[in-house]
Structure formats: structure tokens, C-alpha cells
Design a protein around this motif. Structure first.
Motif, PDB file in Angstrom:
ATOM      1  N   LEU A  83       3.766  12.390  -6.364  1.00  0.00           N
ATOM      2  CA  LEU A  83       5.115  12.921  -6.522  1.00  0.00           C
ATOM      3  C   LEU A  83       5.668  12.604  -7.911  1.00  0.00           C
ATOM      4  N   ALA A 117      -6.347   4.739  -3.769  1.00  0.00           N
ATOM      5  CA  ALA A 117      -5.088   5.239  -4.325  1.00  0.00           C
ATOM      6  C   ALA A 117      -5.209   5.629  -5.788  1.00  0.00           C
ATOM      7  N   ILE A 145       0.070  11.832   2.799  1.00  0.00           N
ATOM      8  CA  ILE A 145      -0.729  10.665   2.412  1.00  0.00           C
ATOM      9  C   ILE A 145      -0.373   9.493   3.324  1.00  0.00           C
ATOM     10  N   ALA A 175       1.354   3.738  -2.979  1.00  0.00           N
ATOM     11  CA  ALA A 175       0.392   4.767  -3.369  1.00  0.00           C
ATOM     12  C   ALA A 175       0.848   6.168  -2.997  1.00  0.00           C
ATOM     13  N   ILE A 176       1.577   6.257  -1.885  1.00  0.00           N
ATOM     14  CA  ILE A 176       1.861   7.616  -1.421  1.00  0.00           C
ATOM     15  C   ILE A 176       2.827   8.361  -2.348  1.00  0.00           C
ATOM     16  N   PHE A 177       3.552   7.647  -3.212  1.00  0.00           N
ATOM     17  CA  PHE A 177       4.485   8.346  -4.102  1.00  0.00           C
ATOM     18  C   PHE A 177       3.905   8.648  -5.486  1.00  0.00           C
ATOM     19  N   VAL A 182      18.716  12.098  -5.665  1.00  0.00           N
ATOM     20  CA  VAL A 182      18.282  12.817  -4.467  1.00  0.00           C
ATOM     21  C   VAL A 182      17.138  12.070  -3.775  1.00  0.00           C
ATOM     22  N   ILE A 183      16.125  11.686  -4.548  1.00  0.00           N
ATOM     23  CA  ILE A 183      14.942  11.071  -3.931  1.00  0.00           C
ATOM     24  C   ILE A 183      15.286   9.705  -3.342  1.00  0.00           C
ATOM     25  N   ASP A 212      -4.665   0.998   3.474  1.00  0.00           N
ATOM     26  CA  ASP A 212      -4.528  -0.445   3.622  1.00  0.00           C
ATOM     27  C   ASP A 212      -5.888  -1.117   3.523  1.00  0.00           C
ATOM     28  N   VAL A 220      16.937  10.340  -0.026  1.00  0.00           N
ATOM     29  CA  VAL A 220      15.978  10.851   0.961  1.00  0.00           C
ATOM     30  C   VAL A 220      15.069   9.732   1.469  1.00  0.00           C
ATOM     31  N   ILE A 221      14.563   8.898   0.558  1.00  0.00           N
ATOM     32  CA  ILE A 221      13.653   7.833   0.983  1.00  0.00           C
ATOM     33  C   ILE A 221      14.390   6.795   1.831  1.00  0.00           C
ATOM     34  N   LEU A 235      10.417  18.431  -5.623  1.00  0.00           N
ATOM     35  CA  LEU A 235      10.702  17.096  -5.116  1.00  0.00           C
ATOM     36  C   LEU A 235      10.461  17.058  -3.607  1.00  0.00           C
ATOM     37  N   ALA A 264       0.815  -1.214   0.000  1.00  0.00           N
ATOM     38  CA  ALA A 264       0.000   0.000   0.000  1.00  0.00           C
ATOM     39  C   ALA A 264       0.850   1.266   0.000  1.00  0.00           C
ATOM     40  N   ILE A 265       2.059   1.159   0.543  1.00  0.00           N
ATOM     41  CA  ILE A 265       2.914   2.348   0.650  1.00  0.00           C
ATOM     42  C   ILE A 265       3.265   2.916  -0.728  1.00  0.00           C
ATOM     43  N   ILE A 273      13.856  20.463  -7.900  1.00  0.00           N
ATOM     44  CA  ILE A 273      14.299  20.003  -6.569  1.00  0.00           C
ATOM     45  C   ILE A 273      13.337  20.502  -5.488  1.00  0.00           C
ATOM     46  N   CYS A 320      17.569  14.277  -9.883  1.00  0.00           N
ATOM     47  CA  CYS A 320      16.394  14.131  -9.020  1.00  0.00           C
ATOM     48  C   CYS A 320      16.256  12.692  -8.534  1.00  0.00           C
ATOM     49  N   GLU A 371      -2.152   5.872   5.865  1.00  0.00           N
ATOM     50  CA  GLU A 371      -1.800   4.532   5.395  1.00  0.00           C
ATOM     51  C   GLU A 371      -2.817   3.491   5.848  1.00  0.00           C
ATOM     52  N   TRP A 376      14.734   8.268   5.201  1.00  0.00           N
ATOM     53  CA  TRP A 376      13.447   8.512   5.861  1.00  0.00           C
ATOM     54  C   TRP A 376      12.783   7.192   6.257  1.00  0.00           C
ATOM     55  N   ALA A 433       3.672  13.379   0.081  1.00  0.00           N
ATOM     56  CA  ALA A 433       3.711  11.928   0.246  1.00  0.00           C
ATOM     57  C   ALA A 433       3.598  11.554   1.718  1.00  0.00           C
TER      58      ALA A 433
END
Lengths: 461, 461
Positions: A331, B326, B312, A326-328, A382-383, B320, A386-387, B302, A323-324, B299, A379, B316, A390, B309
Motif C-alpha cells: 500500500l 514479506a 495479505i 508487512a501487510i501495509f 484518511v488511512i 508469522d 480507516v486503520i 488507498l 508481522a502485521i 483515494i 491520504c 498472517e 478496522w 492489505a
């Protein structure tokens, strides 16, 4: 220094406001003899601004206080889209006299907004000579050189001396739209040369016109697109440009003040299309007509969005498992959409200003591909980092990073390719700004993202 | 008729190409006497196009074939961004002579792109008079009236007769940037009146200038923004506008040909900002500098996308349970983004063209709110029906429809509000086009969508 300067501007504005109030007061008094001198002292543009602000009752007073040629000056300074109601509220005979006093090209623009019956009735009661001139212009297609030209130019003969030409000019000056270029015609009204007033001023009095004219004439054909005419005037720094038919007969001239309006119009037009508005929206439209102009694109987008949604729906199994993912989605789709729009803006603007004429289009597309690779890779890295930091999930970072990289490269190329292809097929490339690019980029990015996710599912769960 | 017309244009282009080849041939021969007449017969704009296409070796030949004032004419017609390398490859003494022969405002634009040392060295070897003129202009801030004005105007006296003024004009004409306006100064160099050449031509020879000048002078202060100057020239249909300091001393004039370039520049600038490019991208930039101009926004986007993100991600648990939610995220965010951009484009364009000056800003915001309600309701109903028919799920349809409706209304209001607020704080509203609006709209739409979904979860599972 800056303070004193602001003070100076404030004083100027105050004086202006005082005068404005005086005009208003004399109008409300209804005294024609007091009103006329203070009103006519305003610049025609300011006369128009004042006029627009008045109630219908006050406007009817203004008509009765001013002559048709004075009102004609005011009308020239009102935006074309707003002008028709004023002609409808005037007495028809007065209105037709006003139209007759306006430069023919401006009168034609106004008549083009009325229905046919109204046009015929105005032309019938109008002064015959003015009506003839207007009829000649009426049949040119909108946004061509013919539709923005005027027939009020000064023509001279090759065999005249400078003194004779200047005398002729003196007589024609009050009527002509510009006196700064003089056009030399042969017996058949074909354009054979151009002289600027500057040339005449510098020359000796008894020089023959034939000796000072330039025969390297830059003229445009009557069917040429107004945007191209604007480019020519800008490139060659002309104050006016002659318009000819295919046998080189002089039909009229286009002056630089009309070109300023064309440039403003075309720039607003391109800008609106990039934002997805079909027709240029004007600040004094009401909400219904504003909504009517915006809804077409929103509805198209709605259905295209449904298509993208159904595409994502194909990957529901993948989504159910992770499901995660979906959140991107916003973006990735957003980044693709934006880099596509950037590339598109460069291409559309370049086509509009003619910057590509001497640079190859292939070169541009190759450059855009290289640009896409640079921005996409940057890009993407960078992403991914970051992910990873995070969420602590290396594979998710790599997946999103790779998707962004791929989407950006393809979107950038598509953004430059689509307008160039449209231009080749003679479709206005600014139209591509809208639904076409957005949808292509949504689809591309969703396919890349879910394609990669489904393939490498094993690493994600 | 259309065919004959196309034929005419083709013939014209063929003749042009023939001449072009001839110029190239004489240049390759290296014969100065053959090259000069055919090259100089081209219009300066075309001379510039030809010049740019040549190799450095060929360009060095051209410098040696032409005089500084001939090359100056070519340089005026080259885009400012491309011009510096040519001055670097010229012999410094020759280069400074070329700069001295150019109109002072153009020379200043070029010098502003060089480093200080280079500027000083050019000014030192330059003709003294030209250097003085340039130094006067060098300290004006970019994009102000001062930076685009020229000091080459024609000044006359109130006490002169028309004949005397014309004789004076004849002498000044070759040097002046425009001869179509004459400026009347008092003993202290203060501007007291303006006469157009048209006024002089129409007047009797022995009329006094004082009797025909207009004292209603429209002038701009030297610090005025160039975009506002362009608006004034467009509104008042001037060919030139005088520039004064706060004590009304005449400092220079701005001519309409420079305004055409300003309008093009400002329009490209607004357009680029709407597409998210910080600096205007030019077709002959290489991929690295193009990427450099686009990356800042990408950037920023981003990281703003990461924020969306993570927003969102807060939902979750909801995702789910109902993974199908989504698939509509890009649709809802996209629709909000687009209606926001539409509203923003209208507001930014309206502020740029000055259309709001006499219409209230409150009125615009109210109109946008009403427009948002109309478009939001329409799109909301359409999508609800489509989803119901497609998925057979009434509640899902209602949820997505309500989210679209809410997002569109808020996004439309935000789109018009943000640029107006920025304008009030003297920030260029075109900047709002970019990240600000997009992010606000993403956040709004996600919050509305998932807020509604979480609240009415019971109906969805």
C-alpha cells in the motif's frame, strides 16, 4: 436523428465494402484493365490498406499492374516500420524507380532502414536527378528537422509580378510538396521572404512579389529536434516551415502532414516510456520482439526490486516482532509510486509541449511541493482513521498515516524534480518515467515506514 | 559548423529579446503610436505570450490600444483554459466585438466555458451576423466534429469556370478559414464535390469546375468523435475535412491546425490517465486544483490498497512463521503492475491510433499471452538464481521465481484484455490505465505468492 445518422454511416460503409470486394475480385481474375480503374479509384490510404492485406503472390501481380509512380503513392501511405519487405520483393530496377518517384524525404526514411550496400545499389540504378536529391538528405541525423524536410518547394523572385509568379507556380505545382507557401531567395539562395498563396490570390495581378512578401520569416535550423519543430508549427499555425542552414540558405521545407506523423510518433513514444517500454511496441510485432522491447525494463526493475527487498531485509528484526507491518508495504510503496508518477507525467508533458517556456520551473517545483503536502496530508488522515476503525489500533493507524504522508510529499517533489534536472542535462525527460522514479519512491517509502516503525516500536508491540 | 549554428541561434534569440524589450518599453511609456507598430510586428503567437505576461493594468492599456479584431488575433493564440478572465476584465461591449471577430469555432469554445447568463448577454450585444453563426455551433456536443468545425469555408458552383471561381475566391479569401479547398454544393446545400486550390491553379482558365472536381468526397458526420477525425486527417493527409449532417448537407469544415491541437489534447489526456490523473493537469494550475485532480485516484487507490492489505492479512499465520516472505512483496507486486501497464499501454495506444482496425484483436491477445510467457519465464529464472546465490535458499528462490512467472503471465494478459473489453463496451480504454489494472495485478500477485507459500510451507521453514 441519431438513428438516421447511424444508418447513413452504415450505408456508407456498405458501399465501401462493395467496392472493396470488387477490387479483390478483379485482382483475383488477374485482369489488369478491370483492376486498374477500380483500384486507383480508392484513396491512396485505402489503396495501401488493401495492398497490405494481400498475399505475396497478389502483391507481385499488383506491382506488374501499376506504374512505379502509382506504387509510390501506395508506399507513402504505409507505416515506415512495415515497408522494407515490399521493396525487397520488388524487382530491384522497379523498386529504385518507385523510390525515385516518392517525395525525397519519404524515400530517405525508407533507405535509412536498409543496409548500406542495398542503399548504394538502389541509388546507382535510380534516375540521376532523384538520386542526387536523396543523397543530399541522407546524411541528416534522425529526428532532426533535416530528416523530415523535403526539397520539393516552390521558389520565386522578389522582382516577379504576381502574374509571373502564378505562371511559375502553375508549372511547378505537380512536383511540389506544397504550393501554399512560396519562398523568395536572393542570388545566393539565402531565404529573404515568404508569401502564402493566399497573399498572391488577394493581391492585384501586377503587384511585385517584393511588395507583398513577409520578411518576418520564421525558419528552423536543419539540426533542430523534430519535437520542437512540431511545437512551432502548432503554435504558429503554419502549413509548412522553411529549414535553413546557419547562413540562412534554404535547404528544404517541412509540411504539416509530416508533423502530424511526428506528433503521433512522439506521443506514442512518451506514452510507452511512461509504461516502461524502451522502444514503441507495434501491434504487428511478434511476441519475441515485443518481449525483447519490454524485458530491459523488467530486468532493471527486478534488480532494483531486489535492492528494495534487501533494504526491507535490514528491518527483519522489526518484522519478526510485528508481522502485521508487512501487510501495509504494498500500500505505502504503491501510493508513493503513483503520486510520483502523477507529478512526473505533468512535468514530462509540460516539457514536451513547451508549456514551461514562459512559466518558471522553480514555480512548478514549489507548486508540486504544495500539492504533495495537500495530497499527503489528506491520504494520511484518511488511512489513519480507516486503520483505527478496522484494527482498533491507534498507533498502527498513526504510523501508517504518517508514513503515507511523508512518502507522498517526497515522492511528488521527486517526480517533478527528476525530469526537470534531466532536461537541463539534455537527457530526454521521458526516460525518467521508468525505473528511476519507481525505485527512488520504493526506497523512500520503505525507509520512512520502517524507520518510523523501528523508532516507535514500543507503542506497537 | 555546430558552433556557428549555435551562434546563429543565439544571435536570433538576442534580436528577438531586443524587440521584446522595445515592445515593453513603449507599453510602459503608454504611447499608443509607438506601441502599435512594434507590437503588431510580432507574430500573433508571440503577441499572445507577451500579453499573458502583463499585469492587469498593462492589459487594460493593451485593450485600449488595439482594435477588437487585433485583440481577437491575440486571443486565438491563448490556451483555452486560461482565456476566460481576460474576457471578464474587458468592457462587455468590447469583449463581444472581440468574440464576433474571432473564427466562430474559437468563439464557441470560449463561450462554452462561461455560464449561460454571460453567454446570452454577449450574444445580445454582438453583431447580428456573427451571433447567428455562433448560435448555430453552440449546441454541438464537446469533442465531436461539430464542436471543432468552422463555418467559414469557400463554396463554389459546378457551373462556374476556373476564372470565375478564382474571382469568387479572391473576394472570400480574407474571411475564410482555409482557401485551399473549395466545396461544391447543389441547390439544396448538399455537398457534391471538392476541388483543391492546386487543382484550380493547374487547370486552364476556362475549364468548368464540374470537370475538375473530385466526387470521391471524404466527409465526416457532425457527431463523429474528434479523435477519429484526427486519425482521418492524418491518414489521408488532408488540410481540411468537410463536416456533413446525415443528409449530406455541408455544415462546416475542420482544418488541420485545429487537428494539431486535438492531437496534443488527446495525447496529453491519454498520458495523464496512464499516470492516474483524471483531468489534464496544467502547469499554471495552483496547488489546490492540482491536488483536486490527483486526489480522486489516490483515494481510490488507498482503498484498493487496503483491500490488498486485508488479503495479505489472511496469510498472517504464514507471515508469522516465515517473516522473510514479506521482503519480496513489493518486488512481486511491482513487477506484475509494471508488466500489466506495458501491455495496457500497447493496447490503449493501438486502439487510439486505429492500428487494430485491420489486425485482429484476438491475434493481439494471443501475442500478449506469448509475450507474457517469455518475459515471465525469463524474469522468474533470473530471480530464482539471484535469490539462491544471495540467500542460499533454493526453495525460497523457486517460490519467488514461480510467483513472478505466474504473476507476469496473468498480468500481461489482463493488461491487454481489459482495454479491449472496455473499448467494446464503448468505454474510453484509457481509463483502464488507472486503478483497475493496478488493483487486479496486486491481487493476482499476492494470491499467487502467498498461495504457493502456504501450500509449500513445509519446504520453507
Amino acid at each position: 436523428m441519431i438513428e438516421s445518422h447511424v444508418k447513413y454511416e452504415e450505408q456508407y460503409e456498405e458501399k465501401y465494402k462493395e467496392h472493396w470486394d470488387k477490387v479483390l475480385a478483379t485482382l483475383n481474375e488477374g485482369d489488369v484493365d478491370k483492376f486498374r480503374p477500380v483500384y486507383l479509384e480508392l484513396h491512396p490510404h485505402d489503396q495501401a490498406v488493401f495492398f497490405i492485406e494481400q498475399s505475396e503472390e497478389n502483391r507481385l501481380h499488383i506491382y506488374s499492374f501499376l506504374s512505379p509512380d502509382e506504387i509510390a503513392e501506395v508506399m507513402i501511405n504505409i507505416e515506415l516500420e512495415d515497408i522494407q519487405p515490399y521493396f525487397t520483393e520488388m524487382d530491384p530496377r522497379y523498386a529504385s524507380m518507385v523510390l525515385g518517384e516518392m517525395p525525397a524525404d519519404d524515400a530517405v526514411d525508407i533507405l535509412n532502414q536498409m543496409d548500406k550496400e542495398q542503399v548504394v545499389s538502389f541509388l546507382t540504378i535510380m534516375d540521376k536527378e532523384a538520386a542526387e536529391e536523396i543523397k543530399q538528405l541522407l546524411h541528416y541525423e534522425e529526428k532532426t528537422a533535416g530528416s523530415i524536410m523535403t526539397t520539393e518547394y516552390v521558389a520565386i523572385l522578389k522582382s516577379q509580378t504576381v502574374t509571373q509568379a502564378m505562371q511559375h507556380l502553375k508549372k511547378e505545382a505537380p512536383e511540389a510538396e506544397t504550393i501554399y507557401y512560396l519562398y523568395v531567395l536572393d542570388d545566393d539562395k539565402r531565404l529573404v521572404g515568404v508569401a502564402s498563396l493566399r497573399d498572391l490570390i488577394v493581391a492585384d495581378d501586377d503587384t511585385l512579389i517584393g511588395d507583398i512578401i513577409s520578411e518576418k520569416i520564421v525558419a528552423v535550423s536543419v539540426a533542430k529536434d523534430q519535437e520542437e519543430v512540431a511545437q512551432m508549427i502548432r503554435n504558429y499555425d503554419f502549413l509548412a516551415l522553411p529549414v535553413v542552414d546557419f547562413q540562412n540558405h534554404l535547404l528544404g521545407i517541412i509540411t504539416v502532414d509530416d508533423i502530424l506523423d511526428v506528433m503521433e510518433e512522439e506521443a506514442s513514444d512518451d506514452y510507452s516510456k511512461l509504461a516502461g517500454i524502451t522502444e514503441t511496441d507495434r501491434p504487428n510485432d511478434n511476441a519475441f520482439s515485443a518481449a525483447k522491447k519490454r524485458l530491459p525494463w523488467l530486468i532493471i526493475l527486478l534488480f532494483m526490486g531486489m535492492f528494495t527487498a534487501s533494504l526491507i531485509g535490514q528491518f527483519e528484526a522489526t518484522l519478526d516482532q510485528v508481522a502485521i507491518l508487512a501487510i501495509f508495504i504494498p500500500l505505502i510503496a504503491g501510493m508513493a509510486g503513483n503520486s510520483g508518477t502523477q507529478a512526473l507525467a505533468v512535468a514530462v508533458r509540460g516539457l514536451a509541449t513547451g508549456d514551461y517556456e514562459h512559466i518558471g520551473k522553480t514555480k512548478l517545483i514549489l507548486r508540486e511541493a504544495a500539492t504533495g503536502i495537500i495530497t499527503g496530508t489528506t491520504c494520511g488522515i484518511v488511512i489513519a482513521v480507516v486503520i483505527f476503525l478496522w484494527k482498533g489500533d491507534l498507533y498502527l493507524g498513526l504510523l501508517v498515516g504518517a508514513s503515507i504522508m511523508g512518502s507522498l510529499i517526497v515522492a511528488t517533489i521527486a517526480g517533478s524534480l527528476v525530469p526537470i534536472i534531466m532536461d537541463r542535462f539534455k537527457i530526454d525527460p521521458a526516460i525518467a518515467s521508468g525505473p528511476f522514479i519507481t525505485t527512488i519512491n520504493d526506497i523512500i517509502s520503505v525507509l520512512i515506514y520502517f524507520g518510523l516503525a523501528t523508532t516507535f516500536m514500543g507503542y506497537l508491540v
